[in-house]
Design an enzyme around this catalytic site. Structure first.
Site, PDB file in Angstrom:
ATOM      1  N   GLU A 146     113.119  49.028  87.488  1.00 27.90           N
ATOM      2  CA  GLU A 146     114.361  48.241  87.623  1.00 27.90           C
ATOM      3  C   GLU A 146     114.543  47.707  89.040  1.00 27.90           C
ATOM      4  O   GLU A 146     113.896  48.182  89.986  1.00 27.90           O
ATOM      5  CB  GLU A 146     115.582  49.080  87.219  1.00 27.90           C
ATOM      6  CG  GLU A 146     115.826  50.273  88.122  1.00 27.90           C
ATOM      7  CD  GLU A 146     117.285  50.739  88.158  1.00 27.90           C
ATOM      8  OE1 GLU A 146     118.183  49.907  88.343  1.00 27.90           O
ATOM      9  OE2 GLU A 146     117.504  51.958  88.012  1.00 27.90           O
ATOM     10  N   ASP A 157     135.382  54.485  82.008  1.00 28.81           N
ATOM     11  CA  ASP A 157     134.175  54.030  82.704  1.00 28.81           C
ATOM     12  C   ASP A 157     132.949  54.774  82.161  1.00 28.81           C
ATOM     13  O   ASP A 157     132.633  55.893  82.564  1.00 28.81           O
ATOM     14  CB  ASP A 157     134.320  54.249  84.215  1.00 28.81           C
ATOM     15  CG  ASP A 157     133.180  53.589  84.985  1.00 28.81           C
ATOM     16  OD1 ASP A 157     132.206  53.149  84.344  1.00 28.81           O
ATOM     17  OD2 ASP A 157     133.268  53.512  86.222  1.00 28.81           O
ATOM     18  N   SER A 205     128.925  53.974  81.420  1.00 32.24           N
ATOM     19  CA  SER A 205     127.884  52.992  81.734  1.00 32.24           C
ATOM     20  C   SER A 205     127.314  52.339  80.480  1.00 32.24           C
ATOM     21  O   SER A 205     127.084  52.996  79.463  1.00 32.24           O
ATOM     22  CB  SER A 205     126.750  53.664  82.494  1.00 32.24           C
ATOM     23  OG  SER A 205     125.713  52.739  82.718  1.00 32.24           O
ATOM     24  N   ALA A 206     127.059  51.046  80.600  1.00 31.30           N
ATOM     25  CA  ALA A 206     126.396  50.310  79.514  1.00 31.30           C
ATOM     26  C   ALA A 206     124.980  50.842  79.276  1.00 31.30           C
ATOM     27  O   ALA A 206     124.385  50.567  78.229  1.00 31.30           O
ATOM     28  CB  ALA A 206     126.358  48.822  79.840  1.00 31.30           C
ATOM     29  N   LYS A 251     123.099  61.865  88.261  1.00 33.84           N
ATOM     30  CA  LYS A 251     123.842  62.434  89.400  1.00 33.84           C
ATOM     31  C   LYS A 251     125.139  63.048  88.931  1.00 33.84           C
ATOM     32  O   LYS A 251     125.758  62.545  87.987  1.00 33.84           O
ATOM     33  CB  LYS A 251     124.227  61.313  90.351  1.00 33.84           C
ATOM     34  CG  LYS A 251     123.107  60.762  91.157  1.00 33.84           C
ATOM     35  CD  LYS A 251     123.689  60.005  92.343  1.00 33.84           C
ATOM     36  CE  LYS A 251     122.579  59.602  93.267  1.00 33.84           C
ATOM     37  NZ  LYS A 251     121.886  58.396  92.855  1.00 33.84           N
TER      38      LYS A 251
HETATM   39  N1  PSU Z   1     122.277  55.946  89.263  1.00 34.33           N
HETATM   40  C1  PSU Z   1     121.509  56.251  90.331  1.00 34.33           C
HETATM   41  N2  PSU Z   1     120.922  55.233  91.029  1.00 34.33           N
HETATM   42  C2  PSU Z   1     121.081  53.931  90.683  1.00 34.33           C
HETATM   43  C3  PSU Z   1     121.884  53.622  89.544  1.00 34.33           C
HETATM   44  C4  PSU Z   1     122.454  54.665  88.863  1.00 34.33           C
HETATM   45  O1  PSU Z   1     121.351  57.419  90.640  1.00 34.33           O
HETATM   46  O2  PSU Z   1     120.545  53.030  91.376  1.00 34.33           O
HETATM   47  C5  PSU Z   1     122.043  52.183  89.116  1.00 34.33           C
HETATM   48  C6  PSU Z   1     121.128  51.870  87.915  1.00 34.33           C
HETATM   49  O3  PSU Z   1     120.688  50.532  88.015  1.00 34.33           O
HETATM   50  C7  PSU Z   1     122.051  52.036  86.730  1.00 34.33           C
HETATM   51  C8  PSU Z   1     123.331  51.508  87.290  1.00 34.33           C
HETATM   52  O4  PSU Z   1     121.668  51.333  85.578  1.00 34.33           O
HETATM   53  O5  PSU Z   1     123.374  51.979  88.632  1.00 34.33           O
HETATM   54  C9  PSU Z   1     124.529  51.987  86.504  1.00 34.33           C
HETATM   55  O6  PSU Z   1     125.654  51.277  86.887  1.00 34.33           O
HETATM   56  P1  PSU Z   1     127.008  51.464  86.044  1.00 34.33           P
HETATM   57  O7  PSU Z   1     127.400  52.880  86.288  1.00 34.33           O
HETATM   58  O8  PSU Z   1     127.956  50.465  86.651  1.00 34.33           O
HETATM   59  O9  PSU Z   1     126.652  51.185  84.616  1.00 34.33           O
HETATM   60 MN    MN Z   2     130.779  51.590  84.935  1.00 34.64          MN
END
Ligand code: PSU
Ligand code: MN
Length: 309
Positions: free
Chosen positions: A25, A138, A140-141, A159
């Site tokens: 990614e 919240d 994540s997608a 994490k």
């Molecule tokens: N968690 C990590 N490192 C990251 C991410 C998540 O430990 O870099 C990044 C990844 O690209 C993941 C995104 O898909 O954050 C998730 O964002 P959100 O929580 O807004 O969906």
């Molecule tokens: Mn989010």
């Protein structure tokens, strides 16, 4: 569909030769780590994939195209630029239509990898259900994508900026296998352990590849999480890092950080509060994931490719 996708020369050649390919990614580069460590990490991870018999395909959006495999200059551009959009499923069409520079999250990298028929994807950690999601919603997608898109994600767990328990419940509801590689519990990214037991663990790369093959041949659509703990020598002290994470979450709340800004804010704060120590651990765990991911990709490729000679 094809007009939106552009394979790098290396990936194109790998496809023609039937080699194993590993997707990577770009949000981890643009929003997950600072420059120049991010670019160095990306290059090293690509090399580890090659050294373990597969071909790396870092995915990003450039000039209206989904790039499958980046050149060295493109990697540098993503690491350096401050105006790269974080592209989740919601944003993908718009970033392509407006020809903006876009970094793909886990969710979007899965979508793009699947379009290019790449089934194995390596990252650091996945997004999940955030703490307090009962009220903020919240989530994540990445989790919805894991529920529907046939790509396996090798990561070091998630994490503890996230609610690990709710994240596992969500994945269970959606039918997403979470496979512990050399671990019985869900690793918590900076640390090897958490209190959350997994229901499937194995020490065999081959069993993981066979499981993925069986899943998709049975039309059990959706992804899988392969949870690979950070190597012992790079793991952080649990109490210390959890204290830092709680401080970061508190600061996010105080600053009213919401939506897609939440995860990058927390990652940046954790790095700041640990004086950069969390970054070292982060880089090491991604490298380890790259090795294991490449091994899975090679094994999976051997099982699914028709060998003609
Ligand atoms: N968690 C990590 N490192 C990251 C991410 C998540 O430990 O870099 C990044 C990844 O690209 C993941 C995104 O898909 O954050 C998730 O964002 P959100 O929580 O807004 O969906
Ligand atoms: Mn989010």
């Amino acid at each position: 569909m094809k007009k939106y996708i552009e394979l790098s020369q290396e990936v194109q050649q790998a496809k023609e030769e039937g080699k194993a390919i590993v997707a990577l990614e770009s949000t981890i580069i643009s929003h997950g780590m600072p420059y120049p460590q991010n670019v160095k990490m990306a290059r090293e991870v690509e090399q580890i994939v090659r050294d373990n018999g597969a071909v790396p395909a870092t995915i990003a959006i450039i000039d209206g195209k989904i790039k499958i495999g980046l050149t060295d200059d493109e990697l540098e551009l993503f690491g350096k630029s401050s105006d790269v959009a974080k592209v989740s499923r919601r944003d993908l069409a718009q970033i392509i239509a407006t020809k903006k520079l876009g970094a793909t999250t886990v969710a979007t990298t899965m979508i793009c990898a699947d379009l290019a028929d790449i089934k194995i994807f390596v990252t650091g950690g996945i997004g999940g259900v955030h703490k307090g999601a009962e009220t903020t919603m919240d989530i994540s997608a990445d989790l919805e994508e894991l529920a529907q898109t046939d790509v396996a994600v090798i990561c070091a767990g998630a994490k503890s900026i996230l609610d690990l328990s709710l994240t596992l419940e969500y994945l269970e509801t959606k039918g997403v296998p979470v496979i512990g590689y050399e671990t019985e519990c869900l690793p918590a990214f900076y640390t090897r352990n958490s209190e959350y037991q997994l229901n499937f663990s194995t020490d065999s790369i081959d069993v993981i590849a066979e499981t993925l093959k069986a899943k998709w041949e049975l039309n059990l659509t959706g992804g899988a999480v392969i949870a690979n703990p950070i190597p012992e020598e790079f793991a952080m002290d649990e109490e210390y890092i959890n204290g830092i994470i709680n401080q970061a979450i508190k600061q996010a709340e105080e600053n009213h950080i919401i939506g897609k800004d939440s995860t990058p804010f927390l990652l940046g704060k954790i790095k700041e509060l640990t004086g950069g120590k969390s970054l070292d651990a982060n880089i090491e765990l991604v490298k380890h994931n790259a090795k294991v991911g490449a091994e899975i990709a090679v094994s999976f490729n051997n099982k699914t490719t028709l060998v003609l000679n």
